[in-house]
Design a protein around this motif. Structure first.
Motif, PDB file in Angstrom:
ATOM      1  N   ILE A  37       0.842  -1.206   0.000  1.00  0.00           N
ATOM      2  CA  ILE A  37       0.000   0.000   0.000  1.00  0.00           C
ATOM      3  C   ILE A  37       0.874   1.253   0.000  1.00  0.00           C
ATOM      4  CG2 ILE A  37      -1.705   1.307   1.320  1.00  0.00           C
ATOM      5  CD1 ILE A  37      -2.813  -1.356   2.337  1.00  0.00           C
ATOM      6  N   ILE A  41      -0.587  -6.086  -5.302  1.00  0.00           N
ATOM      7  CA  ILE A  41      -1.563  -4.988  -5.279  1.00  0.00           C
ATOM      8  C   ILE A  41      -1.927  -4.651  -6.715  1.00  0.00           C
ATOM      9  CG2 ILE A  41       0.211  -3.160  -5.240  1.00  0.00           C
ATOM     10  CD1 ILE A  41      -1.738  -1.691  -3.238  1.00  0.00           C
ATOM     11  N   ARG A  98      -8.813  -4.412   7.018  1.00  0.00           N
ATOM     12  CA  ARG A  98      -8.299  -3.525   5.971  1.00  0.00           C
ATOM     13  C   ARG A  98      -9.013  -3.731   4.641  1.00  0.00           C
ATOM     14  NH1 ARG A  98      -2.212  -5.545   6.619  1.00  0.00           N
ATOM     15  NH2 ARG A  98      -3.422  -7.470   6.427  1.00  0.00           N
ATOM     16  N   LEU A  99      -9.804  -4.785   4.528  1.00  0.00           N
ATOM     17  CA  LEU A  99     -10.422  -5.137   3.251  1.00  0.00           C
ATOM     18  C   LEU A  99     -11.946  -4.971   3.318  1.00  0.00           C
ATOM     19  CD1 LEU A  99      -8.360  -8.333   2.366  1.00  0.00           C
ATOM     20  CD2 LEU A  99      -7.852  -5.944   1.856  1.00  0.00           C
ATOM     21  N   LEU A 148      -9.478  -3.131  -1.074  1.00  0.00           N
ATOM     22  CA  LEU A 148      -9.184  -2.336   0.105  1.00  0.00           C
ATOM     23  C   LEU A 148     -10.455  -1.670   0.626  1.00  0.00           C
ATOM     24  CD1 LEU A 148      -5.786  -0.487  -0.504  1.00  0.00           C
ATOM     25  CD2 LEU A 148      -6.227  -2.504   0.889  1.00  0.00           C
ATOM     26  N   CYS A 172      -8.962   3.645   2.032  1.00  0.00           N
ATOM     27  CA  CYS A 172      -8.623   4.389   0.808  1.00  0.00           C
ATOM     28  C   CYS A 172      -8.836   5.888   1.010  1.00  0.00           C
ATOM     29  CB  CYS A 172      -9.463   3.886  -0.364  1.00  0.00           C
ATOM     30  SG  CYS A 172      -9.074   2.196  -0.871  1.00  0.00           S
TER      31      CYS A 172
END
Length: 813
Positions: free
Chosen positions: A559, A605, A655-656, A677, A682
């Motif tokens: 990230i 990613i 986090r997802l 994400l 974000c």
């Protein structure tokens, strides 16, 4: 360390040129990084006598001088120094001279209308000082104009910039290097004379060592009636050649002993020390600091201390960072008349931790960290006392000591000649002879005694100044090889050589790397060290606070890389990384704290435009990647590896995105996770919404790929017979996954069902509540014939029946 050859020749009588000596030392394991010829700084600079000095007619701060430089006619030189005058001897750079220190070539010039035929130099222009207030004036009245200035200024010297390996603490001193050169060349060694003193009386100073492991020995010598003044020329030259700035005779003597013997010393101003002690009876202590204590060091920086810092105290008040740097409050200055000379032996680990805790390294700490010469610690102290008496007129009034040094004078290591031959192999003349072994080790200061027996075995008494690095038989064998000369050993390859090969994990790693590159991902390589967040494995002795923990997974680093790529204007990043992660295992009855574990992981990613070249068709705007496009990239990798991976809904990772995250399963083992994400993350990081990440367990992939048919590709005959396509549509519960449906179809269709593909999903009008409409395309094919309609219908009906039975779907056709 900078080694002056003039100084070195006073200690060992060798005849090698600088280049030859540098090569000899380098082959022996002491890398010479640079050979510095000081004479080049003053090539073409001569003695000049100023005959007349007149004011420049057009400038108030310039002088017009007539200077005799040994030629038929004196030279006219315009000088801007305020201290120039008639009847003095100066250093003159003649026409054509190049001064590298200031990058200047002397040419005839006119300064404010007056010609100038040279330059009168300061020491800074000759590379001897950083800044000079004026030109350098020679004090000797018997100089001859025109003679070379280099011998007079100590510039007839050559410096070797030497780097010693970490185990050779003795090589951080002139005496240590001299011993090495004597052993390498066979030249005679002449060490500085050892001064003997009668026993000193104990004075009013007392010592208090709180930790004898951190400070086994401490000598406090009180020297009075000192005359603090500039050092004599020879002492200044030695320090300057070593890159040390001369200060005054008191400080310079301690620096000389540091360079000569590798023993750090420190001089405290006795009067200032007593003032810190508030004029009470002086007790010098050695203890570890308390958190939050402060001290201002000699560099005028105020430092906040930690418990790792070892201190010198006066009546329990900090006056120095032990083994690192003295304190400003007790600094020696031009008014100092009495000092307390500290000579101490500090533990290398304690000094290394103390130095790192305050972010300060010094010449003293560098030597303590590697280990100073324990045996000659007292000899170096006596040498310093003798110099204080000779150069500063000091008198020793008292000496107080605590000495708990271990005895290193009788350390014995056995050495077998057969073992030496077995490890080192053959030399060009056959085998290393017994006499050569004895000669080499004797030259290094070892004492050897042959042990009675059939084979040749020695008991080797290691010299006390090498007790740290000569501990085992293999250390002595290495010394023999080093001084015998690595270039004298045979370079014949072994007769039974075997081809190299890749280990299975490395084969898998390369195969996976190629697969991810094949789908267009960029490989990242990042630090395993990260900033601690919550459950990372923290380092006990980190280099920096920002890198004081070991990463638990690869996602945070990916990230960060994505965010950095965007901030640099490089666009979104599609990347993967294969790296090591670290974690603590759950506690057990036998280990309540858990154990540390590590393993390889694969992370990636995704969020960049899949077709950036087609952006012109969209007005130049990038197109966000969809969930299924990102999943398709990952599935392409699995397909290329020959693996079938199952996806199961998962919402464990905060986090997802909870509705767009799946755990990955391979042969019943948890392979990893894939998902988008979380929108909140974000938003916090100012990232686009459509970013997807995945992590894969490398060991699980290794186990799955440990099949011969997956590792070694085999040719499969392509069927020349056509397939029969059938469509199948039905209503299915929302909780039923496409993966489960596909798996059931393939099992029911057997070998004849070659392909199952979802081509439509519909939710809404005319669909039962809590259900969705799914439509699949099925292809039936055989490799040896064209299937009949009956065969196809039979298998297709079996698939239909299986779906109704297992999942209670409602068929639409």
């Amino acid at each position: 360390m900078r080694i002056s050859l003039n100084w070195l020749r006073e200690l060992v009588n060798f005849n090698l040129k600088a280049e030859e000596l540098a090569k000899t030392l380098t082959i022996a394991g002491f890398e010479v990084e640079e050979i510095i010829d000081l004479g080049k700084n003053a090539d073409g600079v001569v003695i000049g006598k100023v005959l007349t000095r007149e004011q420049h007619p057009n400038a108030d701060k310039l002088s017009v001088c007539t200077v005799d430089i040994g030629t038929e006619t004196p030279s006219t030189i315009v000088c801007g120094a305020a201290n120039v005058k008639a009847d003095i001897f100066v250093a003159v750079a003649t026409l054509g001279t190049y001064l590298p220190a200031v990058d200047l070539k002397i040419k005839p010039a006119k300064l404010r209308g007056v010609k100038s035929e040279g330059m009168i130099c300061s020491l800074s222009e000759l590379g001897m000082e950083k800044d000079s207030e004026g030109i350098y004036i020679f004090t000797d009245p018997n100089l001859t104009p025109g003679q070379d200035v280099r011998p007079l200024l100590g510039l007839d010297d050559i410096i070797l910039d030497l780097t010693a390996t970490a185990n050779r603490a003795d090589a951080l001193s002139m005496v240590g290097v001299a011993r090495e050169v004597a052993a390498l060349t066979g030249a005679d060694l002449t060490l500085p004379p050892e001064t003997e003193f009668s026993a000193f009386s104990e004075g009013e100073i007392t010592l208090d060592i709180s930790d004898h492991n951190a400070c086994p020995a401490y000598i406090a010598t009180e020297i009075t009636e000192l005359k603090t003044a500039p050092s004599p020329t020879w002492l200044k030259r030695r320090l300057q050649a070593a890159g040390v700035r001369p200060i005054n005779n008191v400080v310079d003597i301690t620096n000389l002993i540091l360079l000569e013997w590798g023993q750090p010393l420190h001089a405290f101003d006795r009067h200032k020390l007593q003032s810190v002690a508030e004029n009470e009876s002086l007790k010098i202590g050695v203890r570890f600091a308390e958190n939050g204590e402060e001290i201002t060091t000699l560099d005028s920086n105020k430092r906040t201390l930690e418990t790792a810092n070892l201190l010198i105290t006066a009546n329990n008040k900090p006056v120095a960072l032990a083994g690192v740097m003295g304190g400003e409050a007790t600094e020696v200055d031009q008014n100092t008349q009495n000092i307390v000379l500290e000579a101490a032996f500090f533990d290398s680990v304690a000094i290394r931790r103390s130095s790192r805790a305050v972010g300060l390294r010094s010449e003293a700490s560098t030597r303590y960290e590697r280990g100073v010469n324990l045996a000659e610690f007292e000899r170096a102290t006596k040498r310093a006392i003798a110099l204080f008496q000779e150069l500063a007129g000091g008198k020793v009034s008292s000496q107080t000591r605590i000495d708990n040094r271990p005895d290193t004078s009788s350390k014995v290591v056995s050495l077998r000649l057969d073992c030496l031959h077995s490890i080192l192999g053959a030399v060009k003349s056959g085998q290393i002879e017994k006499n050569d072994v004895e000669r080499i080790l004797t030259d290094l200061g070892c004492k050897m005694t042959i042990v009675e027996g059939e084979s040749t075995v020695w008991d080797v008494v290691v010299p006390p100044y090498r007790y740290r690095d000569l501990e085992r038989e293999i250390d002595l064998i290495e010394e023999v090889a080093r001084l015998y000369g690595y270039d004298n050993f045979c370079t014949t390859l072994p007769s039974n050589t075997q081809p190299g090969y890749l280990s299975f994990p490395e084969m898998v790693r390369r195969k996976i790397r190629a697969a991810f590159r094949g789908v267009g991902l960029t490989e990242l390589v990042q630090y395993s060290l990260v900033k601690p967040q919550k459950e990372e494995v923290c380092l006990a002795n980190p280099l920096f606070a920002e890198y004081s923990a070991l990463r638990r997974d690869l996602i945070p680093g990916l990230i960060n890389a994505f965010e950095y790529n965007l901030s640099q204007g490089n666009g979104a990043l599609n990347a993967f990384e294969i790296g090591r992660i670290f974690w603590k295992t759950p506690p057990t009855p036998l280990n309540e704290g858990g154990e540390l574990a590590e393993g390889d992981s694969i992370g990636g990613i995704l969020g960049g435009d899949i077709f950036p070249q087609g952006a012109w068709t969209r007005g130049g705007k990038p197109q966000a990647m969809s969930f299924f496009e990102a999943k398709g990239i990952l599935e392409s990798v699995f397909s290329g590896l020959g693996l079938t991976v199952e996806y199961k809904a998962n919402s464990d990772d905060e986090r997802l995105h909870p509705g767009r995250t799946a755990s990955l399963w391979l042969n019943g083992a948890n392979l990893g996770i894939f998902g988008q994400l979380h929108p909140q993350l974000c938003q916090e990081r100012d990232l686009p919404d459509a970013i997807y990440v995945f992590t894969l367990d490398f060991d699980v992939l290794c186990n799955a790929l440990n099949q011969d048919e997956l590792i070694t590709p085999r040719l499969q005959v392509y069927s020349t017979y056509p397939g029969a396509a059938r469509d199948l549509a039905f209503f299915a519960p929302l909780t039923l996954t496409v993966a489960d449906i596909t798996k059931s179809m393939l099992k029911a269709g057997g070998n004849l069902l070659a392909k199952v593909e979802l081509f439509d999903e519909y939710k809404g009008k005319n669909v039962p509540e809590n259900q969705r409409s799914l439509a699949f395309s099925l292809v039936y094919k055989a490799g040896d014939r064209t299937l009949t309609d009956e065969e196809v219908e039979d298998k297709h009906q079996k698939v239909r029946d299986t779906l109704v039975k297992e999942f209670e779907v409602t068929l639409r056709s």
